[in-house]
Design a protein around this motif. Structure first.
Motif, PDB file in Angstrom:
ATOM      1  N   MET A 125       0.854  -1.195   0.000  1.00 66.83           N
ATOM      2  CA  MET A 125       0.000   0.000   0.000  1.00 66.83           C
ATOM      3  C   MET A 125       0.882   1.235   0.000  1.00 66.83           C
ATOM      4  O   MET A 125       1.623   1.472   0.946  1.00 66.83           O
ATOM      5  CB  MET A 125      -0.906   0.005   1.231  1.00 66.83           C
ATOM      6  CG  MET A 125      -1.965   1.080   1.210  1.00 66.83           C
ATOM      7  SD  MET A 125      -3.147   0.916   2.568  1.00 66.83           S
ATOM      8  CE  MET A 125      -2.145   1.343   3.981  1.00 66.83           C
ATOM      9  N   GLU A 126       0.838   1.976  -1.112  1.00 69.80           N
ATOM     10  CA  GLU A 126       1.731   3.124  -1.265  1.00 69.80           C
ATOM     11  C   GLU A 126       1.027   4.250  -2.003  1.00 69.80           C
ATOM     12  O   GLU A 126       0.365   4.023  -3.026  1.00 69.80           O
ATOM     13  CB  GLU A 126       2.984   2.693  -2.043  1.00 69.80           C
ATOM     14  CG  GLU A 126       4.031   3.771  -2.170  1.00 69.80           C
ATOM     15  CD  GLU A 126       5.268   3.262  -2.886  1.00 69.80           C
ATOM     16  OE1 GLU A 126       6.379   3.459  -2.369  1.00 69.80           O
ATOM     17  OE2 GLU A 126       5.120   2.664  -3.977  1.00 69.80           O
ATOM     18  N   VAL A 159      -4.270   7.722  -4.374  1.00 73.24           N
ATOM     19  CA  VAL A 159      -4.502   6.329  -4.005  1.00 73.24           C
ATOM     20  C   VAL A 159      -4.945   5.629  -5.288  1.00 73.24           C
ATOM     21  O   VAL A 159      -5.866   6.095  -5.957  1.00 73.24           O
ATOM     22  CB  VAL A 159      -5.590   6.219  -2.916  1.00 73.24           C
ATOM     23  CG1 VAL A 159      -5.900   4.763  -2.608  1.00 73.24           C
ATOM     24  CG2 VAL A 159      -5.169   6.979  -1.669  1.00 73.24           C
ATOM     25  N   GLN A 182      -8.158   0.438   2.660  1.00 71.43           N
ATOM     26  CA  GLN A 182      -7.052   0.142   3.569  1.00 71.43           C
ATOM     27  C   GLN A 182      -6.531   1.415   4.244  1.00 71.43           C
ATOM     28  O   GLN A 182      -6.133   1.380   5.415  1.00 71.43           O
ATOM     29  CB  GLN A 182      -5.924  -0.548   2.805  1.00 71.43           C
ATOM     30  CG  GLN A 182      -6.279  -1.936   2.295  1.00 71.43           C
ATOM     31  CD  GLN A 182      -5.161  -2.547   1.472  1.00 71.43           C
ATOM     32  OE1 GLN A 182      -4.009  -2.620   1.909  1.00 71.43           O
ATOM     33  NE2 GLN A 182      -5.489  -2.980   0.263  1.00 71.43           N
ATOM     34  N   TRP A 183      -6.532   2.535   3.521  1.00 72.02           N
ATOM     35  CA  TRP A 183      -6.087   3.800   4.122  1.00 72.02           C
ATOM     36  C   TRP A 183      -7.066   4.276   5.191  1.00 72.02           C
ATOM     37  O   TRP A 183      -6.660   4.806   6.230  1.00 72.02           O
ATOM     38  CB  TRP A 183      -5.896   4.859   3.045  1.00 72.02           C
ATOM     39  CG  TRP A 183      -4.590   4.725   2.331  1.00 72.02           C
ATOM     40  CD1 TRP A 183      -4.380   4.287   1.050  1.00 72.02           C
ATOM     41  CD2 TRP A 183      -3.295   5.011   2.870  1.00 72.02           C
ATOM     42  NE1 TRP A 183      -3.045   4.280   0.760  1.00 72.02           N
ATOM     43  CE2 TRP A 183      -2.352   4.725   1.853  1.00 72.02           C
ATOM     44  CE3 TRP A 183      -2.828   5.483   4.092  1.00 72.02           C
ATOM     45  CZ2 TRP A 183      -0.969   4.884   2.034  1.00 72.02           C
ATOM     46  CZ3 TRP A 183      -1.469   5.652   4.282  1.00 72.02           C
ATOM     47  CH2 TRP A 183      -0.556   5.352   3.265  1.00 72.02           C
ATOM     48  N   ARG A 235      -6.244   2.287   8.119  1.00 78.73           N
ATOM     49  CA  ARG A 235      -4.948   2.670   8.691  1.00 78.73           C
ATOM     50  C   ARG A 235      -5.063   3.928   9.555  1.00 78.73           C
ATOM     51  O   ARG A 235      -4.533   3.997  10.658  1.00 78.73           O
ATOM     52  CB  ARG A 235      -3.924   2.882   7.574  1.00 78.73           C
ATOM     53  CG  ARG A 235      -2.503   3.188   8.076  1.00 78.73           C
ATOM     54  CD  ARG A 235      -1.513   3.200   6.927  1.00 78.73           C
ATOM     55  NE  ARG A 235      -0.171   3.502   7.378  1.00 78.73           N
ATOM     56  CZ  ARG A 235       0.669   2.629   7.922  1.00 78.73           C
ATOM     57  NH1 ARG A 235       0.287   1.381   8.095  1.00 78.73           N
ATOM     58  NH2 ARG A 235       1.888   3.005   8.279  1.00 78.73           N
ATOM     59  N   ASP A 256      -9.791  -0.422  -3.403  1.00 78.45           N
ATOM     60  CA  ASP A 256      -9.332  -1.402  -2.415  1.00 78.45           C
ATOM     61  C   ASP A 256      -8.301  -0.778  -1.482  1.00 78.45           C
ATOM     62  O   ASP A 256      -8.385  -0.938  -0.247  1.00 78.45           O
ATOM     63  CB  ASP A 256      -8.724  -2.623  -3.117  1.00 78.45           C
ATOM     64  CG  ASP A 256      -9.785  -3.508  -3.753  1.00 78.45           C
ATOM     65  OD1 ASP A 256     -10.965  -3.376  -3.372  1.00 78.45           O
ATOM     66  OD2 ASP A 256      -9.430  -4.315  -4.627  1.00 78.45           O
ATOM     67  N   GLU A 257      -7.333  -0.074  -2.055  1.00 77.91           N
ATOM     68  CA  GLU A 257      -6.319   0.574  -1.221  1.00 77.91           C
ATOM     69  C   GLU A 257      -6.908   1.742  -0.442  1.00 77.91           C
ATOM     70  O   GLU A 257      -6.471   2.034   0.673  1.00 77.91           O
ATOM     71  CB  GLU A 257      -5.122   1.019  -2.060  1.00 77.91           C
ATOM     72  CG  GLU A 257      -4.295  -0.149  -2.560  1.00 77.91           C
ATOM     73  CD  GLU A 257      -2.880   0.227  -2.939  1.00 77.91           C
ATOM     74  OE1 GLU A 257      -2.431   1.330  -2.567  1.00 77.91           O
ATOM     75  OE2 GLU A 257      -2.218  -0.592  -3.609  1.00 77.91           O
ATOM     76  N   TYR A 258      -7.897   2.402  -1.014  1.00 83.43           N
ATOM     77  CA  TYR A 258      -8.604   3.473  -0.300  1.00 83.43           C
ATOM     78  C   TYR A 258      -9.199   2.934   1.000  1.00 83.43           C
ATOM     79  O   TYR A 258      -9.045   3.538   2.077  1.00 83.43           O
ATOM     80  CB  TYR A 258      -9.687   4.041  -1.215  1.00 83.43           C
ATOM     81  CG  TYR A 258     -10.647   5.021  -0.594  1.00 83.43           C
ATOM     82  CD1 TYR A 258     -10.274   6.344  -0.345  1.00 83.43           C
ATOM     83  CD2 TYR A 258     -11.947   4.626  -0.281  1.00 83.43           C
ATOM     84  CE1 TYR A 258     -11.178   7.249   0.201  1.00 83.43           C
ATOM     85  CE2 TYR A 258     -12.856   5.527   0.267  1.00 83.43           C
ATOM     86  CZ  TYR A 258     -12.462   6.840   0.500  1.00 83.43           C
ATOM     87  OH  TYR A 258     -13.363   7.723   1.038  1.00 83.43           O
ATOM     88  N   THR A 275      -8.714   8.775  -4.663  1.00 83.45           N
ATOM     89  CA  THR A 275      -8.513   7.682  -5.611  1.00 83.45           C
ATOM     90  C   THR A 275      -8.310   8.221  -7.034  1.00 83.45           C
ATOM     91  O   THR A 275      -8.869   9.246  -7.412  1.00 83.45           O
ATOM     92  CB  THR A 275      -9.710   6.725  -5.624  1.00 83.45           C
ATOM     93  OG1 THR A 275     -10.899   7.460  -5.955  1.00 83.45           O
ATOM     94  CG2 THR A 275      -9.882   6.051  -4.275  1.00 83.45           C
TER      95      THR A 275
END
Length: 322
Positions: A1-2, A235, A243-244, A247, A239-241, A281
């Protein structure tokens, strides 16, 4: 995740018509979306970008007539950079700024790059930065404008500078939570000559950098026209959104929670010095509701505001962009 780099910056203007003239007619950027401030639908939100509205090329403006001038200081996004291809482009822009009476400085090196600082009619502090084949985040697609050669067109966002009273809390958020890496430092070219620290993410390069200037001698900034409201970071997908979101909550960092902007999904939070960050995103983008060829030509509303179009249009002031 970056995080991939910069997504957009949002600035306040008191004169949308003159703003449009400056960013499209002088700077040659494309108006890719004319919409409303979703948090205050009685005002416009204008998005300028490259030819296709690519994430990482967007500079946006909230139109708030009669807004007072911003007062510079700390807890401030003090400069915004725009990328051009090479140093020859800076020479072109320096002559163009002279032609149009745009206030500008001499070409100078910042972070080992050739740059040209200038300001718009409301005092927004801007810097053109030359790529010169530097590796890193890919540039955008130039918008074809008759009097600006394609090889000199603006092709994306470069570094933003954060001016803060104490750097360590901001650095902590960037590195420990957001995954930024330290990438060096350089000296400021203005009065105080403070050391400016460079932090980078993703593939690096000017489209992925945050610069931090420490100025304990300054009072806190007061945001107004010409001031930068927030900076957003890329982002890649939803999906990664998700995760953020998890986080930030894991670190108990106060945040907005999920915000649906339709053209992207957003997540807002303030770093310890009070500067507003956004994670946005890349998807679905500005072509979600109109073809790329005609983007920006009409008032666009996301689907959740479309049923209120008549009411919204009645409350908006007439806006003559030509």
């Amino acid at each position: 995740m970056e995080l991939l780099g910069l997504h957009h910056v949002s600035i306040l203007t008191g004169k949308a018509e003159k703003n449009y003239q400056f960013y499209t007619k002088i700077l040659g950027m494309r108006l890719v979306k004319k919409t409303v401030n979703q948090d205050n639908t009685e005002s416009y939100h204008l998005f300028y970008a490259d030819a296709e509205g690519t994430p990482g090329t967007e500079i946006t403006f909230f139109d708030i007539p009669h807004l007072e001038q911003t007062h510079r200081g700390t807890s401030d996004i003090s400069t915004v950079s725009l990328r051009v291809r090479n140093s020859d482009s800076l020479l072109f822009w320096k002559e163009r700024f002279k032609q149009f009476g745009v206030q500008h400085d001499d070409i100078q090196k910042r972070a080992n790059r050739e740059t040209l600082a200038f300001s718009d009619f409301e005092g927004t502090c801007l810097i053109l930065v030359a790529d010169n084949d530097e590796k890193g985040v890919r540039a955008g697609i130039p918008w074809e404008k008759n009097d600006i050669p394609m090889e000199h067109a603006i092709i994306g966002l470069g570094p933003v500078t954060l001016t803060v009273p104490i750097a360590e809390p901001t650095i902590g958020i960037l590195t420990e939570i957001m995954g930024f890496r330290f990438a060096g430092s350089y000296n400021s070219h203005v009065g105080h000559r403070a050391e400016i620290l460079i932090y980078t993410t993703g593939e690096g390069g000017s489209g992925a950098e945050v610069h931090i200037e420490t100025r304990p001698d300054l009072a806190r900034a007061r945001l107004g026209r010409g001031g930068v409201h927030h900076v957003a970071f890329r982002v890649p997908n939803e999906d990664e959104y998700d995760q953020w979101v998890a986080r930030l909550n894991e670190y108990r960092l106060p945040n907005s929670g999920k915000v649906e902007r339709y053209y992207f999904k957003a997540l807002y939070f303030r770093e310890p010095n009070g500067i507003l960050f956004e994670l946005s995103t890349d998807t679905p983008g500005f072509a979600a509701d109109e073809p790329i060829e005609t983007m920006g030509g009409k008032l666009s509303l996301p689907p959740f505001l479309e049923p209120k179009r008549k009411e919204i249009e009645e409350k908006l002031r007439p806006l003559n962009l030509n």
